[in-house]
Design a protein around this motif. Structure first.
Motif, short mmCIF file in Angstrom:
data_model
loop_
_atom_site.label_atom_id
_atom_site.label_comp_id
_atom_site.label_asym_id
_atom_site.label_seq_id
_atom_site.Cartn_x
_atom_site.Cartn_y
_atom_site.Cartn_z
N ILE A 143 -3.01 3.04 -5.28
CA ILE A 143 -2.74 1.71 -5.82
C ILE A 143 -1.89 0.91 -4.85
O ILE A 143 -0.87 1.38 -4.36
CB ILE A 143 -2.04 1.82 -7.19
N LYS A 144 -2.34 -0.29 -4.57
CA LYS A 144 -1.57 -1.22 -3.75
C LYS A 144 -0.95 -2.23 -4.71
O LYS A 144 -1.64 -2.89 -5.46
CB LYS A 144 -2.51 -1.92 -2.77
N LEU A 145 0.35 -2.31 -4.64
CA LEU A 145 1.08 -3.15 -5.57
C LEU A 145 1.61 -4.39 -4.86
O LEU A 145 2.29 -4.27 -3.84
CB LEU A 145 2.26 -2.32 -6.08
N ILE A 146 1.31 -5.55 -5.40
CA ILE A 146 1.90 -6.77 -4.82
C ILE A 146 2.57 -7.51 -5.97
O ILE A 146 1.94 -7.75 -7.00
CB ILE A 146 0.83 -7.68 -4.20
N THR A 147 3.85 -7.81 -5.83
CA THR A 147 4.53 -8.54 -6.89
C THR A 147 4.98 -9.90 -6.38
O THR A 147 5.21 -10.11 -5.20
CB THR A 147 5.77 -7.79 -7.40
N GLU A 199 0.82 -1.21 0.00
CA GLU A 199 0.00 0.00 0.00
C GLU A 199 0.85 1.25 0.00
O GLU A 199 0.34 2.36 -0.20
CB GLU A 199 -0.91 0.02 1.24
#
Lengths: 363, 392
Positions: free
Chosen positions: A165-169, A149
């Protein structure tokens, strides 16, 4: 005494430590020390004195981090600090001032980006002698520190509608899961719990969870469980003893690690470590700079000291770490010499001296 | 307004009758029940069918069905003029037919009582959380939870009295996710001005109506500057219209730290969806656990009542050990909403007497009683009160 005086006191201490340790240069590990602002210099001084009393094989290399504008207009940390960290790999940092309207991002964020500090580790252990409503807390929160987050990507879509935008990689999730399991193995912990909200954030937390499950397959000796964030919060305040190692994405980690710090007594006694790529590790105290008591010899060095103990353990110097930790906890348990925030009215230097004395007694 | 005075006179009627037997317990929940009902211009659906209300009942999964059966038992025993329309939602199905039927039923009846519907997250991500779908379709924008220390329950902290108002439809729970590049997932958190103003206004109005003095906004605007910044700004705007109520704000991680050390400092808290999830669970844990606190979801036209922490409780399902308190108190909140305050107080006081005076506790709060023991005790207290007809 002003903080400048404290700063100038640091250099002779460092020189003294260097002199005493120059006779056995092999086995001494150099650590980059970032004293920080406010009470930073005095608590760093305290930690160095205690390390000297414990005869820990550490040489300190002091550096300052203030944001400077590099070529191309990008903000960065001073090159000598970066070079020192890259060389030594291990750092100890005091609290840094968060600039308001200075035009550059916070120093913590810069450090995190520069060294790719992807894991924030906070062991929360109840301190005997510092009474909180919770006793027997003994858990570790491992928080993914680069994405989630806090990616900082926000847009105003139309006036009055904002999207964050919450980024999960996959890579970051795998990396943090691997670190969590390795930490559990290296520190004799029995179980790792992944904290998530995959019932609501199906794809993002679902990805995080899948990666944790995959990594768990390679660590069959560690028990792996998954728990919803709300269930963890609910159970944490009722019975924190049921948790061991917790691994989670950025935002949940932020909230939970502070929640756990609150269980053991707050940020003034909580250690913290940041693990980066390429073997870099920076250990820090997470409290503020406390400008109102800076330079007054009232600060409590416990948080920085326990972070330094974490650092010793990370470097494999378990015996020294245990000695210093025992001395510190014994001093707090005894309640005779305590700083103001711990409920006493001794000075920082008296508290430090007491710990030094105990460390030497434990020899 | 005529309505609140009707409520006040009702509570004055009831109090002398019950006050003597119950001491503090009437005070504990009496005031809050009045406030919850009268928070907006909403009027509860009229009792069209012979003076009886119809309420949608969604059993859900886990402990939901058994607890709701107990609620029905107690209602039948107390002759409450409420009929339940039961709608089952199968969480294992991928189609949305079930949940759409439930939503239609709630639109028809206006009020619902539900257990938690499990979200099996091994199913494809297109299968969204049923509970979330329900909340967003019916626009139940406010989740209200009142955490109070109960005198009969042992907890580490005392004197907790916190009202939590959580935005219930947007924020992190927008269910808007996509995988733009393989291995990289983006999840959108949406904050809108309208919803933030709406929830802030709700919070301040509720604070004023329940006589509370302070509202704290919980946020993380130092990191999410635009999103939570907008939320905070909306709260400040609304606060300026309520000069009698103190407004302050706190960052969410500091909030959780303060909650576990000094929870007495909080009064009313308002926050976006995810922080609401964390804070409400922390507070529920502080007052004794998920089995004690009821929750309500209010929209402009509909209201759905459930337990505050929305647990499915799969591991204790059908073992007769679940704590029925939260669900029974939620049903009392529902009765208040339907303006059946007499019955609400009757059942509520019986539950609290069982909790505080007979100390019949289930396992989750450290006792050894079973669910049916507690329910039987509640019914015994109701019966010994003597008033089972419409005299009230």
């Amino acid at each position: 005494m002003s903080s400048n005086v404290w700063r100038s006191m640091l250099s002779p201490v460092i020189r003294a430590v260097k002199r005493s340790s120059s006779s056995f240069s092999r086995g001494i590990q150099t650590v980059t020390l970032i004293p920080g602002d406010g009470i930073g210099p005095e608590i760093s001084c305290a930690v160095m004195k205690i390390f000297e009393a414990a005869k820990a094989p550490i040489a300190w290399e002091e550096r300052n981090v203030t944001a400077i504008k590099g070529p191309g207009g990008k903000w960065m940390i001073p090159p000598d600090a970066k070079e020192s960290m890259d060389r030594n790999k291990i750092g100890l940092k005091g609290p840094l001032k968060t600039p308001i309207a200075a035009g550059h991002p916070s120093m913590n964020l810069l450090l995190r980006k520069t060294f790719d500090l992807y894991a924030n580790v906070r062991p929360c252990v109840s301190i005997e002698g510092y009474k909180t409503p919770y006793t027997d807390v003994n858990l570790v929160t491992i928080r993914e520190n680069t994405e989630g987050e806090y990616s900082g990507i926000e847009h105003v879509i139309v006036d009055g509608v904002v999207q964050s935008i919450k980024l999960i990689t996959e890579d970051a999730s795998r990396r943090i899961a691997e670190y969590a399991f390795e930490y559990a193995r290296n520190n004799q912990r029995n179980s790792v719990t992944a904290v998530h909200k995959a019932n609501i954030m199906r794809m993002s937390d679902g990805l995080f969870l899948r990666k944790c499950r995959e990594v768990a397959e390679n660590f069959k000796d560690i028990k792996f469980t998954e728990m919803y964030l709300d269930t963890v919060c609910l159970n944490m305040v009722q019975d924190p003893t049921q948790f061991d190692v917790l691994v989670m994405p950025n935002l949940y980690g932020d909230i939970l690690s502070d929640l756990c710090a609150g269980l053991i007594g707050g940020l003034g006694v909580t250690p913290s470590g940041n693990i980066g790529a390429n073997g870099v590790a920076i250990f820090e105290s997470v409290h503020g700079t406390a400008p109102d008591i800076a330079g007054l010899d009232m600060a409590n060095p416990t948080a920085l000291l326990l972070s330094a103990v974490m650092m010793l353990r990370h470097m494999g110097l378990h015996a020294h770490g245990q000695k210093i930790q025992t001395a510190c906890f014994d001093t707090i348990r005894d309640k005779k010499v305590l700083t103001k925030d711990l409920g006493g009215n001794s000075k920082c230097s008296e508290f430090t001296a007491e710990i030094c004395r105990r460390v030497q007694d434990l020899e | 307004m005529a309505a609140p005075s009707a409520v006040m006179s009702m509570s004055r009627l009831i109090k002398p009758f019950w006050g003597g037997r119950l001491g503090n317990t009437a005070k504990v929940f009496g005031a809050s029940s009045a406030g919850h009902r009268e928070k907006s211009t909403h009027k509860p659906p009229p009792a069209k069918y012979g003076g009886r209300h119809t309420v949608t009942l969604i059993p859900g999964d886990g402990i939901g069905p058994e607890l709701l059966n107990h609620v029905r038992e107690v209602f039948r025993f107390s002759c409450v003029p409420v009929d339940f329309e039961v709608v089952h939602v199968n969480s294992a199905l991928e189609t949305e037919e079930d949940i759409n039927n439930a939503i239609t039923a709630i639109r028809r009846n206006g009020v619902a009582l539900k257990g938690n519907i499990e979200t099996i997250h091994t199913m494809p991500p297109s299968v969204k959380s049923r509970n979330n779908l329900l909340r967003t379709s019916l626009d139940l924008f406010a989740n209200v939870m009142h955490c109070q220390s109960l005198p009969g329950v042992q907890t580490r902290h005392k004197n907790i009295d916190i009202m939590i108002i959580r935005e219930n439809t947007e924020g992190e729970y927008s269910s808007l996710e996509h995988e733009s590049v393989s291995g990289v997932v983006e999840s959108l958190k949406i904050i809108t001005r309208n919803n933030s103003l709406r929830i802030a206004d709700y919070a301040f109005r509720l604070a004023r109506e329940t006589g509370r003095s302070r509202v704290t906004a919980v946020h993380k605007a130092n990191i999410m500057k635009l999103g939570d910044g907008l939320f905070l700004q909306c709260c400040r705007e609304v606060a300026s219209g309520y000069p009698d109520i103190t407004f302050d704000s706190m960052i969410v991680d500091n909030t959780t730290m303060q909650l576990v050390s000094k929870p007495e400092q909080f009064d009313v808290m308002v926050m976006p969806n995810l922080y609401g999830n964390v804070v409400s669970n922390v507070c529920a844990g502080l007052v004794g656990g998920p089995g004690l606190v009821p929750g309500a979801n209010y929209g402009t036209d509909y209201a759905v009542f459930e337990t505050a922490t929305r647990n499915t409780g799969k591991s204790i399902a059908n073992k007769n050990v679940a704590n029925p308190t939260a669900m029974l108190l939620a049903s009392c909140m529902m009765l208040d909403h339907l303006q059946l305050n007499g019955y609400a107080s009757l059942i509520r006081n019986a539950v609290l007497t069982t909790m505080n005076e007979t100390r019949l506790h289930t396992a989750d709060i450290g006792g050894q009683g079973t669910t049916s023991d507690v329910v039987q005790s509640v019914m015994r207290v109701i019966q010994s009160g003597g008033q089972l007809t419409t005299e009230l």
